[in-house]
Write a protein that holds these residues in place. Structure first.
Motif, short mmCIF file in Angstrom:
data_model
loop_
_atom_site.label_atom_id
_atom_site.label_comp_id
_atom_site.label_asym_id
_atom_site.label_seq_id
_atom_site.Cartn_x
_atom_site.Cartn_y
_atom_site.Cartn_z
N GLY A 64 -13.56 0.07 21.61
CA GLY A 64 -14.26 0.67 20.47
C GLY A 64 -14.24 -0.25 19.26
O GLY A 64 -13.25 -0.94 19.01
N ARG A 65 -15.34 -0.27 18.52
CA ARG A 65 -15.46 -1.22 17.41
C ARG A 65 -14.43 -0.97 16.31
O ARG A 65 -13.78 -1.91 15.84
CB ARG A 65 -16.88 -1.17 16.85
N ASN A 66 -14.27 0.28 15.88
CA ASN A 66 -13.29 0.56 14.83
C ASN A 66 -11.87 0.24 15.29
O ASN A 66 -11.08 -0.35 14.55
CB ASN A 66 -13.37 2.04 14.42
N ALA A 67 -11.54 0.65 16.53
CA ALA A 67 -10.19 0.42 17.05
C ALA A 67 -9.88 -1.07 17.15
O ALA A 67 -8.78 -1.53 16.82
CB ALA A 67 -10.02 1.09 18.41
N VAL A 68 -10.86 -1.85 17.59
CA VAL A 68 -10.65 -3.30 17.72
C VAL A 68 -10.45 -3.95 16.35
O VAL A 68 -9.54 -4.77 16.16
CB VAL A 68 -11.84 -3.94 18.47
N VAL A 69 -11.28 -3.58 15.39
CA VAL A 69 -11.15 -4.16 14.05
C VAL A 69 -9.81 -3.79 13.43
O VAL A 69 -9.13 -4.64 12.83
CB VAL A 69 -12.32 -3.69 13.15
N GLU A 70 -9.37 -2.53 13.58
CA GLU A 70 -8.08 -2.11 13.03
C GLU A 70 -6.94 -2.86 13.70
O GLU A 70 -5.97 -3.24 13.04
CB GLU A 70 -7.91 -0.61 13.22
N ALA A 71 -7.04 -3.06 15.01
CA ALA A 71 -5.98 -3.79 15.72
C ALA A 71 -5.89 -5.24 15.22
O ALA A 71 -4.80 -5.77 15.02
CB ALA A 71 -6.24 -3.76 17.22
N LEU A 72 -7.02 -5.87 14.99
CA LEU A 72 -7.01 -7.25 14.52
C LEU A 72 -6.50 -7.33 13.09
O LEU A 72 -5.76 -8.25 12.73
CB LEU A 72 -8.42 -7.84 14.61
N ARG A 73 -6.87 -6.36 12.25
CA ARG A 73 -6.38 -6.36 10.87
C ARG A 73 -4.87 -6.17 10.82
O ARG A 73 -4.20 -6.71 9.94
CB ARG A 73 -7.06 -5.24 10.08
N ALA A 74 -4.33 -5.38 11.76
CA ALA A 74 -2.89 -5.12 11.79
C ALA A 74 -2.12 -6.22 12.52
O ALA A 74 -0.92 -6.10 12.73
CB ALA A 74 -2.62 -3.78 12.47
N GLU A 75 -2.80 -7.28 12.89
CA GLU A 75 -2.18 -8.44 13.55
C GLU A 75 -1.56 -8.06 14.89
O GLU A 75 -0.53 -8.62 15.30
CB GLU A 75 -1.13 -9.09 12.64
N VAL A 76 -2.18 -7.11 15.57
CA VAL A 76 -1.75 -6.82 16.94
C VAL A 76 -2.00 -8.07 17.78
O VAL A 76 -3.08 -8.66 17.71
CB VAL A 76 -2.54 -5.62 17.51
N PRO A 77 -1.03 -8.52 18.56
CA PRO A 77 -1.23 -9.74 19.36
C PRO A 77 -2.27 -9.49 20.45
O PRO A 77 -2.06 -8.71 21.37
CB PRO A 77 0.15 -10.02 19.95
N VAL A 78 -3.39 -10.16 20.36
CA VAL A 78 -4.49 -9.99 21.30
C VAL A 78 -4.63 -11.25 22.12
O VAL A 78 -4.59 -12.37 21.58
CB VAL A 78 -5.80 -9.68 20.54
N THR A 79 -4.79 -11.10 23.43
CA THR A 79 -4.95 -12.27 24.29
C THR A 79 -6.41 -12.58 24.60
O THR A 79 -6.78 -13.74 24.77
CB THR A 79 -4.21 -12.06 25.62
N THR A 80 -7.26 -11.55 24.66
CA THR A 80 -8.66 -11.75 25.01
C THR A 80 -9.52 -10.71 24.33
O THR A 80 -9.11 -9.55 24.19
CB THR A 80 -8.87 -11.64 26.54
N MET A 81 -10.71 -11.11 23.90
CA MET A 81 -11.70 -10.17 23.39
C MET A 81 -12.89 -10.16 24.34
O MET A 81 -13.37 -11.21 24.77
CB MET A 81 -12.16 -10.56 21.98
N TYR A 82 -13.36 -8.95 24.65
CA TYR A 82 -14.52 -8.77 25.53
C TYR A 82 -15.68 -8.24 24.70
O TYR A 82 -15.55 -7.23 24.00
CB TYR A 82 -14.20 -7.79 26.65
N VAL A 83 -16.82 -8.92 24.79
CA VAL A 83 -18.02 -8.53 24.05
C VAL A 83 -19.16 -8.36 25.03
O VAL A 83 -19.41 -9.24 25.87
CB VAL A 83 -18.39 -9.58 22.98
N ALA A 84 -19.84 -7.22 24.94
CA ALA A 84 -20.96 -6.97 25.84
C ALA A 84 -22.12 -7.91 25.53
O ALA A 84 -22.35 -8.28 24.37
CB ALA A 84 -21.42 -5.51 25.72
N GLY A 85 -22.84 -8.33 26.58
CA GLY A 85 -24.00 -9.18 26.38
C GLY A 85 -25.08 -8.45 25.60
O GLY A 85 -25.28 -7.25 25.75
N ARG A 86 -25.77 -9.18 24.71
CA ARG A 86 -26.86 -8.63 23.90
C ARG A 86 -26.39 -7.43 23.07
O ARG A 86 -27.09 -6.43 22.93
CB ARG A 86 -28.05 -8.22 24.77
N ILE A 87 -25.19 -7.55 22.52
CA ILE A 87 -24.65 -6.46 21.72
C ILE A 87 -25.37 -6.40 20.38
O ILE A 87 -25.77 -7.43 19.81
CB ILE A 87 -23.12 -6.65 21.50
N ASP A 88 -25.58 -5.19 19.88
CA ASP A 88 -26.18 -4.98 18.57
C ASP A 88 -25.10 -5.18 17.51
O ASP A 88 -24.30 -4.29 17.23
CB ASP A 88 -26.77 -3.56 18.48
#
Length: 330
Positions: free
Chosen positions: A92-116
């Motif tokens: 989810g977009r909000n959940a992902v942004v909040e996780a990144l702002r909180a410096e949650v250690p992320v190993t990979t980001m997945y983005v759908a093709g042709r995303i709006d």
């Protein structure tokens, strides 16, 4: 016709019954028999539920080993660090942004093709790029599989298993200040754990201990609630909380239980200047019997009669503040 009357099977014998002269071999009878109960969806190889269950089992198996905690990884125990949970996917977009702002250690980001792309997607991509997080363009069907059908809005991140310290790692004579550790007994809400980690960081604590069973672990939700403090405060896992508390006592710590039915009200606390382990019980059941018997002192927080209790995160923060206040004036 005479010639035709000699052809085998052309004339029905008087003794034969009307109908087929050759048997069906039992096919008709077997066709009327039941085939037993319908298999569960997970047991049918071509069903979507079976494929999702198989993929989830595969991910759990691959994530059960020792992984990287990312920024803020801390010391291990004898025999290696332990991971209570497998890697998880935040969708989810909000959940992902909040996780990144909180410096949650992320190993990979997945983005759908042709995303709006909107502001959230652009912020997530910019943050991932600046931190060197791999960004993979992924078909939506694959994203559905990775997130187990969650509403991902074309964006998801993978969080590795948290690497826990050993309780003995928190017994550090060289740590600055008077030792202060928080142990949790039966806390199951990750937001409470995250809030407690944040309070420990704010008031000069040295770590948090969680039991291996019947307890919440450091999930992405706990990381987010800690607002980045989980990168600075070690969280240790104890296979047996009572035994771990006994080890702290042998190392010179006093065990301070926090319960609404405590024997001492918080302002009268006289152990603030000593090395302490504060044990917080669950909001519903409080401290378990064995843990309570291990405590040197059980304290309560004076409250208005209109309020029955505080949640574990708030109560622990209040006690940590009072201890920090007494130490600063002591």
């Amino acid at each position: 016709m005479a010639g035709n009357s000699q052809r085998k099977g052309a004339v029905r014998k008087g003794t034969s019954k009307k109908g087929a002269t050759v048997g069906s071999g039992g096919q008709r009878r077997r066709g009327l028999e039941g085939k037993g109960p319908t298999p569960r969806a997970e047991d049918r190889p071509y069903h979507k539920a079976h494929k999702q269950a198989k993929a989830a089992a595969k991910r759990a198996g691959s994530g059960s080993g020792t992984g990287s905690r990312g920024s803020g990884g801390r010391g291990g125990s004898s025999g290696g660090r332990r991971s209570k949970h497998s890697s998880e996917v935040v969708a989810g977009r909000n959940a992902v942004v909040e996780a990144l702002r909180a410096e949650v250690p992320v190993t990979t980001m997945y983005v759908a093709g042709r995303i709006d792309a909107d502001d959230r997607v652009r912020e997530a991509l910019a943050t991932a790029t600046s931190r060197g997080i791999p960004v993979l363009e992924t078909p939506r069907g694959e994203l559905d599989r990775l997130t187990d059908g969650a509403v991902h809005q074309g964006l998801a991140v993978q969080v590795p298993p948290y690497e826990y310290a050993h309780p003995r790692d928190l017994i550090d004579p060289e740590a600055p200040g008077i030792p202060l550790v928080v142990a949790l007994d039966g806390i199951t809400d990750p937001r409470n754990l995250g809030a407690i980690v944040r309070s420990v960081a704010a008031f000069g604590g040295h770590g948090v201990v969680v039991p291996e069973r019947r307890s919440v672990g450091m999930t992405a939700s706990a990381w987010k609630t800690s607002a980045g403090a989980a990168a600075r405060v070690p969280v240790a896992m104890a296979s047996n909380l009572t035994r771990a508390l006994e080890d702290f006592r042998k190392a010179g710590f006093f065990i301070l239980g926090l319960d609404m039915d405590g024997d001492v009200a918080l302002p009268a606390l006289d152990l603030a200047g000593e090395p302490l382990v504060i044990v917080t019980g669950s909001e519903g059941k409080g401290l378990s019997r064995l843990v309570r018997e291990t405590c040197d002192q059980v304290v309560s927080i004076p409250m208005s009669s209109a309020v029955e209790s505080l949640n574990a995160g708030v109560a622990t923060g209040v006690v940590l503040y009072e201890i920090a206040r007494q130490r600063s004036v002591g």
